[in-house]
Design a protein around this motif. Structure first.
Motif, PDB file in Angstrom:
ATOM      1  N   UNK A  91       0.837  -1.192   0.000  1.00  0.00           N
ATOM      2  CA  UNK A  91       0.000   0.000   0.000  1.00  0.00           C
ATOM      3  C   UNK A  91       0.874   1.245   0.000  1.00  0.00           C
ATOM      4  N   UNK A  92       0.716   2.066  -0.994  1.00  0.00           N
ATOM      5  CA  UNK A  92       1.499   3.295  -1.073  1.00  0.00           C
ATOM      6  C   UNK A  92       1.107   4.250   0.049  1.00  0.00           C
ATOM      7  N   UNK A  93      -0.113   4.089   0.574  1.00  0.00           N
ATOM      8  CA  UNK A  93      -0.561   4.944   1.678  1.00  0.00           C
ATOM      9  C   UNK A  93       0.343   4.780   2.905  1.00  0.00           C
TER      10      UNK A  93
ATOM     11  N   UNK B 121       4.438   7.308   6.359  1.00  0.00           N
ATOM     12  CA  UNK B 121       5.788   7.297   6.924  1.00  0.00           C
ATOM     13  C   UNK B 121       6.536   8.571   6.545  1.00  0.00           C
ATOM     14  N   UNK B 122       6.488   8.954   5.279  1.00  0.00           N
ATOM     15  CA  UNK B 122       7.201  10.142   4.816  1.00  0.00           C
ATOM     16  C   UNK B 122       6.677  11.407   5.489  1.00  0.00           C
ATOM     17  N   UNK B 123       5.386  11.470   5.707  1.00  0.00           N
ATOM     18  CA  UNK B 123       4.802  12.641   6.372  1.00  0.00           C
ATOM     19  C   UNK B 123       5.213  12.718   7.843  1.00  0.00           C
ATOM     20  N   UNK B 124       5.542  11.571   8.427  1.00  0.00           N
ATOM     21  CA  UNK B 124       5.925  11.548   9.846  1.00  0.00           C
ATOM     22  C   UNK B 124       7.367  11.999  10.084  1.00  0.00           C
ATOM     23  N   UNK B 125       8.155  12.111   9.011  1.00  0.00           N
ATOM     24  CA  UNK B 125       9.555  12.531   9.150  1.00  0.00           C
ATOM     25  C   UNK B 125       9.603  13.979   9.621  1.00  0.00           C
TER      26      UNK B 125
ATOM     27  N   UNK C  58       3.708   0.922  -7.363  1.00  0.00           N
ATOM     28  CA  UNK C  58       2.618   1.527  -6.583  1.00  0.00           C
ATOM     29  C   UNK C  58       2.844   3.013  -6.270  1.00  0.00           C
ATOM     30  N   UNK C  59       3.969   3.564  -6.677  1.00  0.00           N
ATOM     31  CA  UNK C  59       4.227   4.981  -6.406  1.00  0.00           C
ATOM     32  C   UNK C  59       3.183   5.857  -7.101  1.00  0.00           C
ATOM     33  N   UNK C  60       2.718   6.864  -6.396  1.00  0.00           N
ATOM     34  CA  UNK C  60       1.811   7.839  -7.017  1.00  0.00           C
ATOM     35  C   UNK C  60       2.415   9.237  -6.909  1.00  0.00           C
ATOM     36  N   UNK C  61       1.713  10.211  -7.417  1.00  0.00           N
ATOM     37  CA  UNK C  61       2.256  11.573  -7.453  1.00  0.00           C
ATOM     38  C   UNK C  61       2.533  12.119  -6.049  1.00  0.00           C
ATOM     39  N   UNK C  62       1.665  11.797  -5.100  1.00  0.00           N
ATOM     40  CA  UNK C  62       1.851  12.311  -3.741  1.00  0.00           C
ATOM     41  C   UNK C  62       3.131  11.770  -3.116  1.00  0.00           C
TER      42      UNK C  62
END
Length: 248
Positions: free
Chosen positions: A150-152, A157-161, A178-182
């Motif tokens: 799940x890319x979510x 995880x990236x937002x938690x950095x 599974x990578x998306x633009x976000x």
């Protein structure tokens, strides 16, 4: 004496023949066992070829030797097996993007192995280690399957950095399906210039940070191309090493 001269060589010759016969039997048995093992491996992985298998075996042995002889911390060489120590008290790092789907990724930071290649099938996709820029302390790690995961989870995880964090990423097998633009945008904000180009089974290594003082960026990208790939459907393994300035 004539009798001894004639019989001696004949007896020795017969013994020699017997030894050769036994040796031949053992060689044939070993060959049959080896062929059976190879055939089983080829059945388990339809994309595997004999030449591919030999290359992987050689590289696996070299990888094991490299693992044994490297990453021993302080010594005549730099930390993480660098050819020389980093200047001052800077952080040393060394990373590998895994070869095919056999040899997993590795991330060594400041003399410590943080992410190490696991057995086949593990750590597919993005493998991330987050450190404090000020102290070098490990903050978090994550492994995100970009083939059927799940890319979510990666986005969360990236937002938690947190700001002031160093981020090291090593890929394995497929990092991009599974990578998306976000997700790509969040990684680009860490300093990556290749993330927008990352595709199926590309190899990619990245060192960056989230609003860090040093703003260092290291990056390597190996495109998946059947015409140039070392392993048919996979490019060759890549590695990257260097020093990250430590702030006072």
């Amino acid at each position: 004496m004539i009798y001894i001269r004639r019989v001696g060589p004949l007896v020795l010759h017969k013994r020699h023949r017997d030894k050769k016969k036994v040796r031949f039997i053992f060689m044939v048995a070993a060959l049959i066992i080896s062929i059976s093992l190879v055939l089983k491996l080829l059945q388990m992985d339809p994309e595997l070829t004999l030449s591919n298998l030999v290359e992987r075996s050689v590289e696996g042995a070299a990888s094991f030797e490299q693992k044994t002889n490297s990453y021993k911390g302080d010594g005549p060489k730099g930390k993480c097996g660098l050819p020389k120590p980093c200047p001052g008290n800077d952080y040393a790092f060394k990373m590998y993007s895994g070869a095919t789907n056999i040899i997993g990724p590795r991330i060594c930071f400041d003399g410590k192995m943080i992410i190490e290649g696991d057995k086949r099938g593990n750590r597919q996709g993005m493998n991330i280690a987050v450190f404090s820029e000020k102290t070098g302390e490990l903050v978090n790690t994550g492994s995100f399957n970009m083939w059927n995961g799940k890319v979510e989870d990666l986005i969360e995880f990236l937002k938690s950095v947190e700001n002031g964090s160093l981020v090291l990423i090593a890929t394995f097998d497929d990092p991009a399906t599974k990578l998306n633009d976000e997700a790509r945008t969040l990684i680009a904000e860490l300093g990556s210039s290749y993330i927008s180009k990352l595709k199926f089974r590309d190899n990619w290594l990245f060192v960056g940070g989230k609003k860090t003082i040093t703003q260092v960026t290291f990056e390597q990208h190996m495109k998946n191309d059947r015409e140039t790939n070392k392993y048919e459907t996979w490019p060759e393994m890549i590695e990257m090493e260097g020093c990250i300035p430590r702030i006072d």
